[in-house]
Scaffold this active site. Structure first.
Site, PDB file in Angstrom:
ATOM      1  N   GLU A  40       0.845  -1.202   0.000  1.00 47.72           N
ATOM      2  CA  GLU A  40       0.000   0.000   0.000  1.00 47.72           C
ATOM      3  C   GLU A  40       0.879   1.250   0.000  1.00 47.72           C
ATOM      4  OE1 GLU A  40      -2.876  -0.042   3.146  1.00 47.72           O
ATOM      5  OE2 GLU A  40      -3.936  -1.791   2.339  1.00 47.72           O
ATOM      6  N   ARG A  96      -4.475   4.489 -24.730  1.00 52.41           N
ATOM      7  CA  ARG A  96      -4.781   3.675 -25.909  1.00 52.41           C
ATOM      8  C   ARG A  96      -6.144   2.991 -25.792  1.00 52.41           C
ATOM      9  NH1 ARG A  96       1.035   0.773 -26.672  1.00 52.41           N
ATOM     10  NH2 ARG A  96       1.170   1.212 -24.454  1.00 52.41           N
ATOM     11  N   ASP A 170       2.551   4.349 -39.368  1.00 52.37           N
ATOM     12  CA  ASP A 170       1.210   3.810 -39.630  1.00 52.37           C
ATOM     13  C   ASP A 170       0.270   4.950 -40.006  1.00 52.37           C
ATOM     14  OD1 ASP A 170       0.602   5.055 -37.188  1.00 52.37           O
ATOM     15  OD2 ASP A 170       0.742   3.198 -36.052  1.00 52.37           O
ATOM     16  N   LYS A 193       0.587  -0.269 -42.420  1.00 53.50           N
ATOM     17  CA  LYS A 193       0.776  -1.581 -41.796  1.00 53.50           C
ATOM     18  C   LYS A 193      -0.552  -2.202 -41.408  1.00 53.50           C
ATOM     19  CE  LYS A 193       0.471  -1.052 -37.011  1.00 53.50           C
ATOM     20  NZ  LYS A 193       0.585   0.022 -36.105  1.00 53.50           N
ATOM     21  N   ASP A 223       6.578   1.505 -27.835  1.00 57.72           N
ATOM     22  CA  ASP A 223       6.274   0.533 -26.787  1.00 57.72           C
ATOM     23  C   ASP A 223       7.193  -0.675 -26.959  1.00 57.72           C
ATOM     24  OD1 ASP A 223       5.208  -1.087 -24.852  1.00 57.72           O
ATOM     25  OD2 ASP A 223       3.133  -0.930 -25.508  1.00 57.72           O
TER      26      ASP A 223
END
Length: 323
Positions: A40, A96, A170, A193, A223
């Site tokens: 915690e 995302r 992309d 892609k 990533d």
């Protein structure tokens, strides 16, 4: 009486927080976040923050602990009578997951927005959201910075602008790549892609001419590095000369470092929005965004325009002349 400014560092990126505080000429707020033995998180402010304008700096990657820590820091600040609390997320995790792209899934970007607001954030400051429409998930003021102003400045000083084209790895990244191409005065190329399944990128065809050109691939994040490394390989095979990349957020998870090390890239330029293991990769170069965030925080505190910082000419003057 003037409202005091307080800059608070979470544990996700203390170095960036220190640089931001140095830019502002103010010490970091005396605060501590630690974990109990069961995991915690406990947060404690060791100085009065009553009536202060607070900026809590915390990127949310890795997401679970860093997000929870940020929420607890906001809650502690609210209960200590801070006048205004701005959550500063150089990297906004879960961006995302911004829509239902298949049945029975969560819209986690919206959940995170709800959590931040509910915890007591009065304002959000972030940079290069994966999906800019996430701003609409909030009902509080939201300032969205662009690292392109800093990255473009860096690229201009690299002496690669001659014979350069800018490429998007992309179709989704075309808008960002177009901004780079426009500022650098180059042509725009798109790598189309198709992705067969999650975290597996498959390169298809190149739209535009790269033969005999130096190429700068632009993305908002790296990533696992599959997309950008495969795009670079396809560009090289199509006759590209020297290939570079510029990306805001170096998530660099899993095989990313190894992929970049063995890739055709000359250099991969990233920002310090996240702390990552890229010391092990000689191809990765880091550009700091501390002055950009420092100036944005100063403007929010002074009640001035933040959109002034969207123009690279203003940035160059403002943050390079600052001592």
């Amino acid at each position: 009486m003037e409202t005091p400014i307080k800059i608070v560092a979470g544990r996700s990126n203390p170095e960036l927080a220190k640089k931001i505080a140095a830019y502002l000429g103010t010490p970091l707020c005396d605060a501590k976040a630690e974990n109990f033995s069961d995991g915690e998180i406990s947060v404690n402010y060791f100085e009065s923050i009553r009536g202060s304008d607070m900026f809590i700096i915390q990127s949310t990657n890795p997401p679970a602990d860093n997000l929870m820590e940020l929420l607890i820091m906001i809650d502690a600040a609210k209960r200590s009578s801070a006048y205004r609390i701005t959550a500063v997320l150089p990297y906004y995790g879960y961006a995302r997951q911004d829509r239902k792209d298949k049945p029975r899934v969560a819209i986690t970007a919206k959940l995170v927005a709800n959590l931040l607001t509910q915890a007591g954030a009065d304002r959000i400051l972030t940079m290069d959201l994966h999906a800019p429409q996430i701003q609409g998930f909030f009902d509080i003021p939201f300032d969205h910075l662009y690292s392109s102003v800093v990255l473009i400045d860096h690229v201009k000083n690299m002496d690669i602008a001659d014979n350069l084209v800018v490429a998007s790895p992309d179709v989704g990244g075309v808008k960002l790549a177009r901004k780079f191409a426009s500022e650098l005065g180059t042509e725009l190329v798109i790598v189309d892609k198709r992705r067969p399944k999650a975290n597996v990128a498959e390169v298809m065809n190149i739209i535009g001419d790269v033969k005999g050109k130096n190429v700068l691939l632009v993305d908002d994040m790296i990533d696992t590095a599959g997309t950008i490394v495969n795009a670079a390989k396809a560009i090289k095979e199509a006759g590209g000369l020297k290939i570079y990349a510029a990306a805001t957020h170096p998530i660099l998870s899993g095989p990313a470092i190894e992929r970049i090390n063995t890739s055709v890239f000359e250099k991969v330029i990233v920002t310090d929005s996240l702390v990552s293991e890229h010391d092990f990769c000689s191809k990765i170069e880091t550009v700091t965004i501390s002055n950009l965030f420092g100036e944005a925080i100063k403007r929010i505190y002074d009640g001035e325009s933040v959109s002034y910082l969207f123009d690279s000419k203003n940035i160059s003057q403002k943050i390079t002349n600052h001592h």
